[in-house]
Design a protein around this motif. Structure first.
Motif, mmCIF file in Angstrom:
data_model
loop_
_atom_site.group_PDB
_atom_site.id
_atom_site.type_symbol
_atom_site.label_atom_id
_atom_site.label_comp_id
_atom_site.label_asym_id
_atom_site.label_seq_id
_atom_site.Cartn_x
_atom_site.Cartn_y
_atom_site.Cartn_z
ATOM 1 N N ALA A 359 60.490 -2.226 57.306
ATOM 2 C CA ALA A 359 61.743 -2.891 57.683
ATOM 3 C C ALA A 359 62.656 -2.015 58.533
ATOM 4 C CB ALA A 359 62.486 -3.335 56.426
ATOM 5 N N LYS A 360 62.534 -0.695 58.394
ATOM 6 C CA LYS A 360 63.374 0.186 59.213
ATOM 7 C C LYS A 360 63.062 0.030 60.694
ATOM 8 C CE LYS A 360 64.290 3.732 55.714
ATOM 9 N NZ LYS A 360 63.998 5.111 55.261
ATOM 10 N N VAL A 361 61.829 -0.372 61.003
ATOM 11 C CA VAL A 361 61.421 -0.543 62.401
ATOM 12 C C VAL A 361 61.515 -1.997 62.833
ATOM 13 C CG1 VAL A 361 59.540 -0.191 64.061
ATOM 14 C CG2 VAL A 361 59.886 1.450 62.200
ATOM 15 N N ASP A 362 61.207 -2.906 61.920
ATOM 16 C CA ASP A 362 61.259 -4.341 62.233
ATOM 17 C C ASP A 362 62.220 -5.041 61.275
ATOM 18 O OD1 ASP A 362 60.912 -6.971 62.882
ATOM 19 O OD2 ASP A 362 58.810 -7.102 62.277
ATOM 20 N N PRO A 363 63.498 -5.144 61.670
ATOM 21 C CA PRO A 363 64.493 -5.774 60.799
ATOM 22 C C PRO A 363 64.555 -7.292 60.950
ATOM 23 C CG PRO A 363 65.583 -4.897 62.738
ATOM 24 C CD PRO A 363 64.116 -4.541 62.869
ATOM 25 N N SER A 364 63.556 -7.885 61.639
ATOM 26 C CA SER A 364 63.593 -9.325 61.900
ATOM 27 C C SER A 364 62.992 -10.135 60.754
ATOM 28 C CB SER A 364 62.829 -9.646 63.188
ATOM 29 O OG SER A 364 61.439 -9.460 63.029
ATOM 30 N N ASN A 365 62.488 -9.447 59.724
ATOM 31 C CA ASN A 365 61.884 -10.108 58.580
ATOM 32 C C ASN A 365 62.571 -9.665 57.291
ATOM 33 O OD1 ASN A 365 59.592 -11.508 59.964
ATOM 34 N ND2 ASN A 365 59.076 -9.404 60.532
ATOM 35 N N ILE A 366 62.229 -10.320 56.199
ATOM 36 C CA ILE A 366 62.893 -10.052 54.927
ATOM 37 C C ILE A 366 61.878 -9.496 53.939
ATOM 38 C CG2 ILE A 366 64.165 -11.094 53.017
ATOM 39 C CD1 ILE A 366 64.971 -13.299 55.109
ATOM 40 N N SER A 375 70.501 -3.171 52.448
ATOM 41 C CA SER A 375 71.830 -2.797 52.923
ATOM 42 C C SER A 375 71.962 -2.851 54.440
ATOM 43 C CB SER A 375 72.181 -1.387 52.434
ATOM 44 O OG SER A 375 71.263 -0.429 52.970
ATOM 45 N N SER A 376 70.826 -2.709 55.135
ATOM 46 C CA SER A 376 70.880 -2.694 56.593
ATOM 47 C C SER A 376 70.666 -4.065 57.221
ATOM 48 C CB SER A 376 69.843 -1.714 57.148
ATOM 49 O OG SER A 376 68.536 -2.110 56.769
ATOM 50 N N LEU A 377 70.493 -5.109 56.388
ATOM 51 C CA LEU A 377 70.316 -6.449 56.951
ATOM 52 C C LEU A 377 71.564 -6.877 57.710
ATOM 53 C CD1 LEU A 377 68.579 -8.520 54.099
ATOM 54 C CD2 LEU A 377 67.544 -7.680 56.206
ATOM 55 N N SER A 378 71.363 -7.461 58.879
ATOM 56 C CA SER A 378 72.489 -7.968 59.664
ATOM 57 C C SER A 378 73.059 -9.201 58.962
ATOM 58 C CB SER A 378 72.010 -8.347 61.063
ATOM 59 O OG SER A 378 71.155 -9.485 61.000
ATOM 60 N N PRO A 379 74.279 -9.606 59.303
ATOM 61 C CA PRO A 379 74.836 -10.833 58.714
ATOM 62 C C PRO A 379 73.926 -12.040 58.921
ATOM 63 C CG PRO A 379 76.570 -9.582 59.786
ATOM 64 C CD PRO A 379 75.284 -8.899 60.129
#
Length: 440
Positions: A359-366, A375-379
């Motif tokens: 997830a640190k590299v690909d924040p487009s998934n959950i 904590s780093s998920l965008s709104p």
């Protein structure tokens, strides 16, 4: 999918003959000799005379070939190597090739572990005896997952085969700045959606960005309209062919979709989902129905912060309770099940540490594991996560919930034909479905 995935499939398949039938008829060796391309798999972790359980290396086959997910899985393999000392040799294959040729791959010389999907697509190959059960792995990681995730990872024989890594909702994505400038409001009903589309078209935008060159993206639109019109259970029964295709409920799905065709990108059949994402990023389109992986295409932080999301509007029943949220993760091939390093690798992806590395590299998934860092998920991604968490029913995606041959050989050409001229033959869909499912 991710759909770099989706994802989810436009390879060349001989008319009337799917790859499974072909392989069953003439064998993998004959297919290779005939010039039908096979996935190039690395040789597995241990040599023929070695004890695979003592191996300190494994091979990893990945269909996550786009830049972001490719880099994310590299971060996972690097983190695993740093933790275990085991060497991982990755074999990254273009996504559509990987998906379309998976049966050939698994019956040939597959990697020890590989990326794949939950749902019927996993269960189908487990039933064929091409996967290794991993109940021992789940004894260690089971507490990290919900009952829903555990169910999605279970094969038809009740054994565990799949380790979830992440999931992602499908819905409408849009640029907040474009909507603010035009004064658009989020629609919650289908009538509101159509009215918004008409306004966007008058404003010179492509109302609904759309791309289906690869065949699978259109399935998302079909799934949502079917669930919103006929309900989640009907949709699942249809994909399992427990409901027939030649009935008014199915015709109504296409009649309803036909109302949106004038508002979808007219060049859809010549575009990939990445092409369409670029259009939305440039402000040429009003919204885009896709999975949250669409944000992988936006590297500019300002643009990424401008993307927002809303669920598919309600139409006739169940409101917005059903959500399309495919689960992606890892499996072990039958060969890989004998390699302890490979078993350790799929265990790692089922831990918060493994999913955080991704997830640190690909924040487009959950992330799916309990305890993973959110904590780093965008709104916007928090909104996506809440949409999944609040859903009463979750579908995987048509090409994961249905028989593979039905998805690839029947639905892709049928939906592409529908997009081209608005015509569909539900009697032909039923005829093909009846033959394919009866052969299982």
């Amino acid at each position: 999918m991710s759909r770099n995935e989706e994802r989810s499939s436009g390879g060349i398949i001989l008319p009337g003959l799917d790859r499974r039938t072909l392989l069953k008829t003439i064998g993998v060796g004959a297919v290779a000799a005939a010039g039908i391309p096979l996935l190039s798999a690395c040789t597995g972790g241990s040599g023929p005379n070695a004890d695979p359980s003592a191996s300190k290396s494994l091979t990893f086959g990945s269909g996550s070939s786009d830049d972001v997910p490719k880099a994310a899985y590299k971060a996972v393999t690097d983190a695993f190597t740093a933790k275990s000392g085991d060497t991982v040799t990755s074999n990254v294959v273009p996504h559509n090739d990987f998906q379309n040729k998976i049966a050939t791959y698994l019956q040939g010389s597959p990697d020890d572990s590989f990326t794949w999907f939950a749902g019927y697509r996993m269960q189908y190959y487990a039933k064929q005896g091409l996967l290794s059960p991993i109940d021992d792995v789940w004894e260690k990681i089971g507490a990290n997952f919900s009952e829903g995730m555990k169910k999605a990872a279970t094969g038809p024989d009740g054994k565990m085969y799949f380790v979830p890594n992440y999931n992602y909702p499908w819905g409408f994505f849009y640029r907040k700045s474009v909507w603010a400038e035009k004064g658009y409001a989020v629609p919650t009903t289908f009538d509101e959606l159509k009215a918004l589309c008409a306004t966007m078209k008058k404003d010179g935008l492509i109302p609904i960005e759309f791309a289906d060159k690869d065949g699978w993206p259109a399935m998302g639109t079909f799934d949502y309209i079917n669930m919103r019109l006929n309900g989640y259970q009907f949709h699942m029964d249809l994909t399992a062919h427990e409901e027939s295709w030649d009935q008014p409920k199915v015709s109504a799905v296409f009649d309803t979709w036909r109302e949106l065709l004038p508002y979808q990108n007219p060049g859809a059949l010549g575009m990939t989902w990445q092409d369409a994402a670029i259009n939305m990023g440039k402000g040429k389109s009003g919204m885009y129905l896709l999975g949250s992986f669409v944000t992988q295409q936006y590297t500019d932080a300002t643009l990424l912060a401008d993307i927002d999301f809303f669920p598919f509007p309600e139409i006739a029943m169940e409101g917005q309770d059903a959500v399309e949220a495919p689960i992606d993760g890892l499996l072990l091939s039958k060969k890989g099940g004998n390699n302890q390093a490979a078993r350790d690798f799929v265990e790692f992806i089922g831990t918060p540490a493994g999913q955080d590395a991704y997830a640190k590299v690909d924040p487009s998934n959950i992330a799916t594991a309990k305890g993973a860092d959110t904590s780093s998920l965008s709104p916007m991604m928090k909104k996506c996560a809440e949409t999944i968490a609040n859903a009463k029913s979750i579908s995987q995606f048509f090409d994961r919930d249905a028989l593979p041959a039905m998805a690839n050989n029947v639905m892709i050409p049928a939906l592409q034909g529908f997009i081209k001229d608005g015509k569909i033959d539900v009697k032909n869909l039923e005829s093909q479905a009846k033959a394919l499912y009866a052969a299982q």
